[in-house]
Design a protein around this motif. Sequence first.
Motif, PDB file in Angstrom:
ATOM      1  N   TRP A 159      10.560  -1.907  12.085  1.00 35.01           N
ATOM      2  CA  TRP A 159      10.699  -1.150  10.835  1.00 35.01           C
ATOM      3  C   TRP A 159       9.873   0.135  10.885  1.00 35.01           C
ATOM      4  N   THR A 160       8.632   0.042  11.324  1.00 36.23           N
ATOM      5  CA  THR A 160       7.763   1.219  11.364  1.00 36.23           C
ATOM      6  C   THR A 160       8.308   2.264  12.336  1.00 36.23           C
ATOM      7  N   LEU A 161       8.750   1.830  13.512  1.00 38.55           N
ATOM      8  CA  LEU A 161       9.342   2.777  14.473  1.00 38.55           C
ATOM      9  C   LEU A 161      10.591   3.428  13.878  1.00 38.55           C
ATOM     10  N   ALA A 162      11.402   2.622  13.206  1.00 35.16           N
ATOM     11  CA  ALA A 162      12.639   3.155  12.608  1.00 35.16           C
ATOM     12  C   ALA A 162      12.345   4.215  11.552  1.00 35.16           C
ATOM     13  N   THR A 163      11.271   4.041  10.785  1.00 37.46           N
ATOM     14  CA  THR A 163      10.962   5.052   9.753  1.00 37.46           C
ATOM     15  C   THR A 163      10.773   6.422  10.394  1.00 37.46           C
ATOM     16  N   TYR A 164      10.056   6.487  11.505  1.00 35.41           N
ATOM     17  CA  TYR A 164       9.837   7.774  12.174  1.00 35.41           C
ATOM     18  C   TYR A 164      11.136   8.317  12.772  1.00 35.41           C
ATOM     19  N   MET A 165      11.953   7.416  13.313  1.00 37.47           N
ATOM     20  CA  MET A 165      13.190   7.839  13.981  1.00 37.47           C
ATOM     21  C   MET A 165      14.210   8.396  12.989  1.00 37.47           C
ATOM     22  N   VAL A 166      14.255   7.794  11.804  1.00 41.21           N
ATOM     23  CA  VAL A 166      15.239   8.204  10.799  1.00 41.21           C
ATOM     24  C   VAL A 166      14.718   9.381   9.967  1.00 41.21           C
ATOM     25  N   GLU A 167      13.430   9.375   9.665  1.00 36.13           N
ATOM     26  CA  GLU A 167      12.851  10.483   8.891  1.00 36.13           C
ATOM     27  C   GLU A 167      12.600  11.712   9.771  1.00 36.13           C
ATOM     28  N   GLY A 168      12.444  11.495  11.087  1.00 38.67           N
ATOM     29  CA  GLY A 168      12.154  12.601  11.991  1.00 38.67           C
ATOM     30  C   GLY A 168      10.667  12.845  12.185  1.00 38.67           C
ATOM     31  N   GLY A 169       9.856  12.005  11.537  1.00 40.14           N
ATOM     32  CA  GLY A 169       8.394  12.132  11.624  1.00 40.14           C
ATOM     33  C   GLY A 169       7.765  11.326  10.508  1.00 40.14           C
ATOM     34  N   SER A 170       6.557  11.709  10.109  1.00 44.49           N
ATOM     35  CA  SER A 170       5.898  11.023   8.995  1.00 44.49           C
ATOM     36  C   SER A 170       6.642  11.323   7.699  1.00 44.49           C
ATOM     37  N   SER A 171       6.460  10.436   6.719  1.00 45.46           N
ATOM     38  CA  SER A 171       7.170  10.612   5.448  1.00 45.46           C
ATOM     39  C   SER A 171       6.309  10.133   4.290  1.00 45.46           C
ATOM     40  N   GLN A 200      21.479  -2.684  13.010  1.00 46.78           N
ATOM     41  CA  GLN A 200      21.781  -2.404  14.424  1.00 46.78           C
ATOM     42  C   GLN A 200      20.602  -1.683  15.091  1.00 46.78           C
ATOM     43  N   LEU A 201      20.014  -0.736  14.372  1.00 44.08           N
ATOM     44  CA  LEU A 201      18.868   0.008  14.905  1.00 44.08           C
ATOM     45  C   LEU A 201      17.671  -0.923  15.099  1.00 44.08           C
ATOM     46  N   LEU A 202      17.391  -1.749  14.100  1.00 45.04           N
ATOM     47  CA  LEU A 202      16.230  -2.638  14.165  1.00 45.04           C
ATOM     48  C   LEU A 202      16.390  -3.687  15.261  1.00 45.04           C
ATOM     49  N   ASP A 203      17.616  -4.127  15.483  1.00 37.19           N
ATOM     50  CA  ASP A 203      17.841  -5.110  16.548  1.00 37.19           C
ATOM     51  C   ASP A 203      17.570  -4.484  17.921  1.00 37.19           C
ATOM     52  N   LYS A 204      18.022  -3.255  18.122  1.00 39.65           N
ATOM     53  CA  LYS A 204      17.726  -2.562  19.394  1.00 39.65           C
ATOM     54  C   LYS A 204      16.218  -2.381  19.567  1.00 39.65           C
ATOM     55  N   LEU A 205      15.554  -2.044  18.476  1.00 37.86           N
ATOM     56  CA  LEU A 205      14.099  -1.840  18.545  1.00 37.86           C
ATOM     57  C   LEU A 205      13.374  -3.158  18.810  1.00 37.86           C
ATOM     58  N   ALA A 206      13.841  -4.257  18.206  1.00 36.04           N
ATOM     59  CA  ALA A 206      13.205  -5.558  18.448  1.00 36.04           C
ATOM     60  C   ALA A 206      13.337  -5.957  19.918  1.00 36.04           C
ATOM     61  N   GLN A 207      14.512  -5.727  20.505  1.00 36.39           N
ATOM     62  CA  GLN A 207      14.692  -6.006  21.934  1.00 36.39           C
ATOM     63  C   GLN A 207      13.734  -5.142  22.769  1.00 36.39           C
ATOM     64  N   SER A 208      13.627  -3.864  22.394  1.00 40.15           N
ATOM     65  CA  SER A 208      12.782  -2.928  23.135  1.00 40.15           C
ATOM     66  C   SER A 208      11.313  -3.312  23.041  1.00 40.15           C
ATOM     67  N   VAL A 209      10.871  -3.659  21.833  1.00 37.22           N
ATOM     68  CA  VAL A 209       9.458  -4.025  21.625  1.00 37.22           C
ATOM     69  C   VAL A 209       9.117  -5.308  22.382  1.00 37.22           C
ATOM     70  N   THR A 210      10.016  -6.276  22.359  1.00 38.24           N
ATOM     71  CA  THR A 210       9.766  -7.538  23.074  1.00 38.24           C
ATOM     72  C   THR A 210       9.570  -7.278  24.560  1.00 38.24           C
ATOM     73  N   ASP A 211      10.457  -6.502  25.140  1.00 34.55           N
ATOM     74  CA  ASP A 211      10.364  -6.167  26.567  1.00 34.55           C
ATOM     75  C   ASP A 211       9.084  -5.379  26.849  1.00 34.55           C
ATOM     76  N   TYR A 212       8.779  -4.438  25.972  1.00 37.55           N
ATOM     77  CA  TYR A 212       7.607  -3.561  26.121  1.00 37.55           C
ATOM     78  C   TYR A 212       6.300  -4.364  26.102  1.00 37.55           C
ATOM     79  N   LEU A 213       6.174  -5.260  25.123  1.00 34.68           N
ATOM     80  CA  LEU A 213       4.951  -6.066  25.027  1.00 34.68           C
ATOM     81  C   LEU A 213       4.852  -7.066  26.182  1.00 34.68           C
ATOM     82  N   ASN A 214       5.978  -7.660  26.550  1.00 33.82           N
ATOM     83  CA  ASN A 214       5.944  -8.602  27.681  1.00 33.82           C
ATOM     84  C   ASN A 214       5.536  -7.903  28.974  1.00 33.82           C
TER      85      ASN A 214
END
Length: 354
Positions: free
Chosen positions: A149-161, A180-194
Amino acid sequence: MAELKNDRFLRALLRQPVDVTPVWMMRQAGRYLPEYKATRAQAGDFMSLCKNAELACEVTLQPLERYDLDAAILFSDILTIPDAMGLGLYFETGEGPRFRKIIRTEADVAALPVPDAARDLDYVMNAVKTIRSALNGRVPLIGFSGSPWTLATYMVEGGSSKDFRHIKQMMYATPEVLHQLLDKLAQSVTDYLNEQIRCGAQAVQIFDTWGGVLSPQMYMEFSLRYMRQIVSGLIREHDGRQVPVILFTKNGGQWLETLAEAGADALGLDWTTNIDDARRRVGHKVALQGNMDPSVLYAPPARIRAEVADILERFGPGEGHVFNLGHGIHQFVDPESAGVFVDAVHELSAKYHQ
């Protein structure tokens, strides 16, 4: 890897006995330290500092040279994943992070790749390996990511809001696109942290900085749902040790009972929730991390010590407390005041661990 000389941070997260309450600070490697500013100037800019493993290691270790901290945290940024998705992260002086490409439509989301953390974020993994090696078992290394959710806020707003207009419009008008966006981000974060864990991170924290701007129903659907998904996919044991997971939702104190069921080992608290109340509400399900208001560090030493004493007394005896600020340390804090804080935690907490 070197044997861990100080594991009280990991023990506290797993609610095991410790001699004193462990302490670290969010943003402990940062602009309040003159030595950090010098290294950042040497790097040229913030992202160049993040991408240089030796310099990222140097700034990660700087606070440990000054203070008796119980953990190091990887020096990086939460927006590395959107950057690896091709959004073009850059920083405007005084403006914070910005993206050259903004995500607003279903087509935008569909075009986003899920990055391969080992390949596309190799500079982060190089930093993790370099820092872990340089620590040589001194204290554990914390890896981290932003929440979907936090990553999506920056991606959709274009920065801080300030008002989160665009992402909340997406959430209410086209919720399926945001999912759809949050699901892609959840997959990305899981891989990133692992991948961080494989490279040497000994605990991980998910920063849900903007979860607290949501209504309870929307928080459950658009933030907590995806953090649960990540937690369920994380490596929880590596090199013969458990790898604790911390969830931190700023302004999320009203949802502690639900957060405690999300599968993490610990919950981070900001300063808007009393830690005694939080402990009563979560019982023995999770450890708690926090939660002094960072602004207390502008006060004289006696006042800082009094605040530390109050939080320790509120938590009371027993295990499962990691002392921290309720959010990142401010850039204008006197480094001496941070030292008063860290020393006070160790000195004043011993009696609670007899």
